[in-house]
Design an enzyme around this catalytic site. Structure first.
Site, mmCIF file in Angstrom:
data_model
loop_
_atom_site.group_PDB
_atom_site.id
_atom_site.type_symbol
_atom_site.label_atom_id
_atom_site.label_comp_id
_atom_site.label_asym_id
_atom_site.label_seq_id
_atom_site.Cartn_x
_atom_site.Cartn_y
_atom_site.Cartn_z
ATOM 1 N N HIS A 73 0.863 -1.196 0.000
ATOM 2 C CA HIS A 73 0.000 0.000 0.000
ATOM 3 C C HIS A 73 0.898 1.244 0.000
ATOM 4 C CE1 HIS A 73 -3.419 2.526 0.594
ATOM 5 N NE2 HIS A 73 -3.674 2.312 1.868
ATOM 6 N N HIS A 97 -2.114 -2.550 -9.388
ATOM 7 C CA HIS A 97 -3.149 -1.919 -8.571
ATOM 8 C C HIS A 97 -4.350 -2.858 -8.485
ATOM 9 C CE1 HIS A 97 -5.899 1.125 -7.011
ATOM 10 N NE2 HIS A 97 -4.827 1.811 -6.723
ATOM 11 N N ASP A 112 2.704 5.557 -6.886
ATOM 12 C CA ASP A 112 3.954 5.525 -6.118
ATOM 13 C C ASP A 112 5.177 5.512 -7.026
ATOM 14 O OD1 ASP A 112 2.153 3.430 -3.905
ATOM 15 O OD2 ASP A 112 2.747 5.518 -3.559
HETATM 16 C C1 SDX Z 1 -1.420 2.045 -3.395
HETATM 17 O O1 SDX Z 1 -6.075 0.609 -3.301
HETATM 18 C C2 SDX Z 1 -5.639 1.828 -3.525
HETATM 19 O O2 SDX Z 1 -6.334 2.727 -3.997
HETATM 20 C C3 SDX Z 1 -4.208 2.040 -3.072
HETATM 21 C C4 SDX Z 1 -3.572 3.339 -3.544
HETATM 22 C C5 SDX Z 1 -4.199 4.527 -2.884
HETATM 23 O O3 SDX Z 1 -4.127 5.628 -3.430
HETATM 24 O O4 SDX Z 1 -4.658 4.373 -1.712
HETATM 25 O O5 SDX Z 1 -3.702 3.464 -4.936
HETATM 26 C C6 SDX Z 1 -2.090 3.365 -3.183
HETATM 27 O O6 SDX Z 1 -1.374 1.287 -2.484
HETATM 28 C C7 SDX Z 1 -0.895 1.688 -4.759
HETATM 29 C C8 SDX Z 1 -0.262 0.262 -4.784
HETATM 30 C C9 SDX Z 1 1.136 0.334 -4.186
HETATM 31 N N1 SDX Z 1 1.687 -1.020 -4.061
HETATM 32 C C10 SDX Z 1 2.684 -1.460 -4.832
HETATM 33 O O7 SDX Z 1 3.178 -0.829 -5.756
HETATM 34 C C11 SDX Z 1 3.201 -2.849 -4.450
HETATM 35 C C12 SDX Z 1 3.361 -3.718 -5.702
HETATM 36 N N2 SDX Z 1 2.039 -3.984 -6.259
HETATM 37 C C13 SDX Z 1 1.463 -5.310 -5.971
HETATM 38 O O8 SDX Z 1 1.764 -5.794 -4.700
HETATM 39 C C14 SDX Z 1 0.014 -5.404 -6.435
HETATM 40 O O9 SDX Z 1 -0.051 -4.876 -7.684
HETATM 41 C C15 SDX Z 1 -1.067 -4.808 -5.574
HETATM 42 C C16 SDX Z 1 -1.022 -5.315 -4.183
HETATM 43 C C17 SDX Z 1 -1.000 -3.333 -5.597
HETATM 44 C C18 SDX Z 1 -2.428 -5.217 -6.201
HETATM 45 O O10 SDX Z 1 -2.409 -6.555 -6.286
HETATM 46 P P1 SDX Z 1 -3.759 -7.407 -6.500
HETATM 47 O O11 SDX Z 1 -4.793 -6.643 -7.201
HETATM 48 O O12 SDX Z 1 -4.135 -8.027 -5.190
HETATM 49 O O13 SDX Z 1 -3.276 -8.461 -7.500
HETATM 50 P P2 SDX Z 1 -2.278 -9.629 -7.163
HETATM 51 O O14 SDX Z 1 -1.272 -9.208 -6.103
HETATM 52 O O15 SDX Z 1 -3.086 -10.851 -6.896
HETATM 53 O O16 SDX Z 1 -1.478 -9.751 -8.530
HETATM 54 C C19 SDX Z 1 -2.070 -10.445 -9.638
HETATM 55 C C20 SDX Z 1 -0.888 -11.048 -10.369
HETATM 56 C C21 SDX Z 1 -0.009 -11.899 -9.466
HETATM 57 O O17 SDX Z 1 0.619 -12.852 -10.263
HETATM 58 P P3 SDX Z 1 0.292 -14.417 -10.013
HETATM 59 O O18 SDX Z 1 0.702 -14.671 -8.550
HETATM 60 O O19 SDX Z 1 -1.230 -14.538 -10.206
HETATM 61 O O20 SDX Z 1 1.127 -15.140 -11.023
HETATM 62 O O21 SDX Z 1 -0.034 -9.992 -10.838
HETATM 63 C C22 SDX Z 1 1.235 -10.080 -10.186
HETATM 64 C C23 SDX Z 1 1.051 -10.959 -8.961
HETATM 65 O O22 SDX Z 1 2.246 -11.621 -8.633
HETATM 66 N N3 SDX Z 1 1.629 -8.747 -9.783
HETATM 67 C C24 SDX Z 1 2.886 -8.337 -9.723
HETATM 68 C C25 SDX Z 1 2.804 -7.003 -9.298
HETATM 69 N N4 SDX Z 1 1.531 -6.671 -9.110
HETATM 70 C C26 SDX Z 1 0.802 -7.751 -9.401
HETATM 71 N N5 SDX Z 1 4.054 -8.976 -9.992
HETATM 72 C C27 SDX Z 1 5.177 -8.256 -9.812
HETATM 73 N N6 SDX Z 1 5.195 -6.956 -9.407
HETATM 74 C C28 SDX Z 1 4.045 -6.306 -9.143
HETATM 75 N N7 SDX Z 1 4.063 -5.043 -8.763
#
Ligand code: SDX
Length: 380
Positions: free
Chosen positions: A226, A265, A316
């Site tokens: 997050h 996201h 971010d």
């Molecule tokens: C913020 O919700 C909001 O509005 C938040 C925010 C706000 O203003 O409040 O926008 C601020 O929190 C932005 C997000 C910041 N976080 C990051 O940058 C951390 C990296 N991102 C990931 O952890 C991920 O993208 C999430 C947690 C943000 C969202 O993930 P989801 O929707 O739960 O999806 P997921 O983690 O299940 O990913 C789906 C697939 C997975 O692959 P598989 O395991 O199915 O093979 O996509 C991959 C994930 O591994 N994936 C990534 C990735 N994001 C998703 N792989 C590598 N790097 C990434 N960044």
């Protein structure tokens, strides 16, 4: 088997009039206004007024908010004492969490029993403005303390963004930098039911107080999935070094199944609506500080990762390098997110309070079947 929505993905938990995140049109509206229009034309103070009150302020209303904000900027001695008691090695998010808790304990002292905790709309608006006003000094002092520097008092002749930079660095920044910082605070201010905001709403739904809701939200925002991601983006940039190393670094990172912070996201699946506006602000900083190396690293990593995984940058990703160019320590990045998002959190606290229902979902039990203690004789 019940259809479990892990992480509440796709679950609509309530209605809100504060903001609209629309992944289909890749847009974000604050009380109906597109966020990029607000970032280009408004001050952080005016957008805070909009999110709290539902309308942009007129000149008199903005002047009144600015006067109140200025009156509450200075770091209170008891809050400074709590910060000074926090170990220097503690993460700034732990320091801020304690500071806000102390601020709340002071403001709520003598207000009666827990039955009064929820507060009236007027009290909660006042508390929201007080937190918006007080957090810049808390964040600024935290960075200066870690650098072994003294507290810098606020200046009443500077608007919110310029004063925030003044208290942090002790200098008046060029309007280019102040504008980029102001835009970042507007872009970070609000984003519907993200994890930290929903945390604040859960706490509010028990009729607890606004400060407790913000302390809980700070705890949620600290996580690298997050808010902590903007700090993590700079760690990645530092690891990679320069654009020539991107391919090798990314090969290794993906081979080790690393999450690339700043990308992806839960709601936006084709790019975060805020990124173009924040990237434009970053571009002005890259030009102002003459840092084409930052541009090369940023664009190379983005294009390589998008090409391989089809996962796009979130807010971010551009904000991390922007804060780095402004001179903020990497550890200060997520505290900056707190200072901005306190507006959205408190707007949602007030909305939850106005039409409250205790937030208490169900769960599907998958533990052991009922069993009994050997020899137990039921006494009832
Ligand atoms: C913020 O919700 C909001 O509005 C938040 C925010 C706000 O203003 O409040 O926008 C601020 O929190 C932005 C997000 C910041 N976080 C990051 O940058 C951390 C990296 N991102 C990931 O952890 C991920 O993208 C999430 C947690 C943000 C969202 O993930 P989801 O929707 O739960 O999806 P997921 O983690 O299940 O990913 C789906 C697939 C997975 O692959 P598989 O395991 O199915 O093979 O996509 C991959 C994930 O591994 N994936 C990534 C990735 N994001 C998703 N792989 C590598 N790097 C990434 N960044």
């Amino acid at each position: 088997m019940t259809d479990i929505k892990k992480g509440l993905a796709g679950v609509v938990a309530d209605v809100t009039a504060v903001s609209k995140v629309n992944p289909e049109t890749n847009s974000l509206l604050y009380r109906g206004y597109p966020v990029h229009e607000l970032a280009a034309t408004q001050s952080a103070e005016a957008v805070a007024y909009l999110l709290w009150n539902g309308e942009l302020p007129d000149a008199a209303q903005l002047a009144e908010l600015r006067a109140t904000e200025r009156a509450h900027r200075a770091l209170a001695d008891d809050v400074k004492a709590v910060i000074d008691l926090t170990p220097l090695g503690a993460h700034p998010m732990d320091e801020i969490r304690s500071a806000v808790s102390a601020l709340g304990a002071r403001d709520l002292a003598g207000t009666g029993s827990v039955l009064d905790a929820s507060g009236t709309p007027e009290q909660n608006l006042e508390r929201s403005i007080r937190l918006f006003a007080a957090l810049p000094a808390i964040v600024a002092y935290g960075q200066r303390r870690r650098r072994g520097q003294d507290l810098i008092p606020p200046r009443d002749d500077l608007d919110y963004a310029a004063n925030f930079l003044w208290m942090t660095f002790g200098e008046e920044f060029d309007p280019v930098v102040v504008d980029a910082f102001n835009r970042s605070m507007i872009l970070y201010a609000e984003h519907s039911f993200n994890a930290s905001t929903f945390t604040a709403r859960v706490i509010t739904s028990t009729l607890s107080d606004l400060y407790s809701a913000v302390v809980g939200a700070i705890g949620a925002l600290k996580g690298p999935l997050h808010g902590g991601a903007n700090e993590a983006v700079l760690h990645i940039f530092d690891e990679i070094g320069d654009a020539d190393n991107v391919v090798a670094w990314l090969d290794d990172a993906l081979a080790h199944k690393r999450k690339i912070m700043g990308f992806g996201h839960r709601v936006y699946k084709h790019g975060d609506s805020r990124v173009p506006t924040m990237k434009a602000a970053l571009d002005t900083l890259i030009a102002y500080y003459d840092r084409p190396d930052v541009e090369a690293l940023y664009t190379t990593l983005e294009s390589e990762f998008v090409a391989r995984k089809g996962i796009y940058p979130n807010l971010d990703y551009p904000s991390g390098p922007a804060y780095n160019l402004m001179g903020f320590d990497t550890l200060t990045f997520t505290p900056l997110f707190v200072a901005a998002r306190v507006v959205g959190w408190t707007a949602h606290v007030m909305e939850q309070t106005a039409a409250n229902a205790l937030i208490r979902p169900l769960s599907e039990y998958v533990g052991p079947d009922e069993r009994h203690i050997d020899g137990f004789v039921d006494e009832v």
